[in-house]
Design a protein around this motif. Structure first.
Motif: not given
Ligand SMILES: *Cc1c(COP(=O)(O)O)cnc(C)c1O
Length: 376
Positions: A87-89, A110, A146, A177-178, A197, A199, A209-210, A329
């Motif tokens: 997951s991203g986290l 986040y 971020e 991520t964004f 993320s 994901t 999820l990744a 998203l």
């Molecule tokens: C969704 C998100 C995360 C966490 O990612 P997961 O894959 O949901 O664990 C971290 N940072 C940002 C900016 C995100 O949008």
């Protein structure tokens, strides 16, 4: 070097194909037979985990064939040494485990990242300060940036923050991520590690999820791989297959989603005076600061936020035809979220919008007609 759309189809070929299928199969095995000469498999015996986790899979918590292909592909796309996570986290957790800071500087980001920092603070006394206080950090501390930032998709000045961090010897982790490449290229700003993320835009279909960390330093990659063996956070077998499939079309999706969002934000901004319910629009395309153009070199995030009155915002998602009311998203389908549902601190009138690959004019027509039915 071939361009991104070409690399997305071929960059994983450097990890051996085990069968001659054009689409590599889903493999669900957790364990792999040792060869006749097993000596090279003894962990801790001068075996590079990078090799153990790609060429010679033996237990899927370390690696499996499609996780290695994901790593090759994402390393190519993100121009560094990639390590994938479930997951991203978990990728953020792996990064803070690696840097092991005493203090982390972070602002709006986040909410789950803050959740992890709260755990570290409870268990180990890790302190948190804001990005205005980078000058108070010590060598070895961490600055987490971020940009564009959730939920507004506005950009923060990376060059300025990275300089402040490096002046005091702190590391910089950037959550991109964004606005993944080609929208922004955060390595140009001398960050130390990049996180996504996967994901969101790399997965792109709201079905996996990744997460991924990227470093320019092979020794850091080795350390991250070794840590991941014991954190137990490698990407799952099915998810890695889905992620590879999604990455094949990533370039088309991200460009379409970004240009759709720009068209929609531009339209709403130019027609705001005719839409009294629409109090404010947040998006990096509306920022005037000079640094924004330097960062969003390939386009703006497909996410933006709008502010309505609290009553109008609560009812707005149910007035839309082409936007599903849900969190997250990055998928091909447009989503909208009344943010107080997932963030108790946020303005009660805030709606976050994630633009998909639909026709932009259809989405504009939908958003505008619902705004016209909303109270000011
Ligand atoms: C969704 C998100 C995360 C966490 O990612 P997961 O894959 O949901 O664990 C971290 N940072 C940002 C900016 C995100 O949008």
């Amino acid at each position: 070097m071939p361009e991104l759309p070409t690399r997305l189809l071929y960059a994983d070929r450097k990890v051996m194909d085990r069968v001659n299928d054009v689409v590599q199969p889903i493999n669900v095995s957790t364990t792999y037979r040792y060869p006749d000469n097993p000596d090279d498999y003894v962990l801790g015996k001068d075996v590079d985990p990078a090799e153990l986790t790609s060429a010679r899979p033996y237990y899927s918590r370390l690696s499996h064939p499609n996780s290695s292909k994901c790593e090759a592909l994402l390393g190519d796309v993100l121009e560094g040494e990639a390590v994938v996570y479930n997951s991203g986290l978990s990728s953020f957790y792996a990064a803070v485990t690696h840097f092991h800071p005493k203090t982390v500087a972070v602002d709006q980001c986040y909410h789950g990242v803050i959740g992890i920092l709260n755990i570290l603070s409870r268990n180990y006394g890790v302190k948190r300060v804001g990005l205005d206080d980078i000058h108070t950090l010590q060598k070895g501390d961490l600055v987490h940036i971020e940009t564009p930032v959730n939920p507004y998709a506005t950009a923060v000045d990376l060059a300025k923050l990275v300089k402040e961090a490096h002046d005091v010897g702190a590391y910089v982790l950037c959550d991109s991520t964004f606005a993944p490449p080609p929208l922004q290229q955060v390595w140009d700003f001398d960050v130390d590690m990049v996180m996504h993320s996967a994901t969101k835009y790399f997965g792109g279909h709201s079905d996996l999820l990744a997460g991924v960390l990227v470093t320019k330093d092979k020794a850091v990659k080795t350390q991250l791989l070794e840590d991941r063996i014991y954190l137990g956070t490698n990407i799952g077998n099915l998810e890695s297959y889905l992620l590879i499939r999604s990455l094949r079309t990533y370039e088309m999706r991200i460009k379409r989603q970004s240009s759709n969002a720009l068209k929609i934000v531009t339209y709403l901004n130019e027609h705001q005076s005719e839409l009294p319910a629409l109090k404010k629009i947040y998006h990096s395309s509306l920022q005037k600061e000079a640094f924004v153009a330097n960062q969003q070199v390939g386009g703006h995030s497909p996410v933006f936020s709008i502010l309505l009155s609290p009553e109008a915002a609560r009812a707005y998602p149910s007035k839309l035809k082409y936007f599903q009311h849900s969190t997250s998203l990055g998928g091909v389908e447009s989503l909208i979220e009344w943010r107080p549902l997932s963030d108790p601190e946020i303005d009660l009138g805030l709606l976050r919008v994630s633009i998909g690959v639909e026709n932009a004019d259809d989405l504009i027509e939908d958003l505008v007609s619902a705004l016209k039915q909303s109270p000011a």
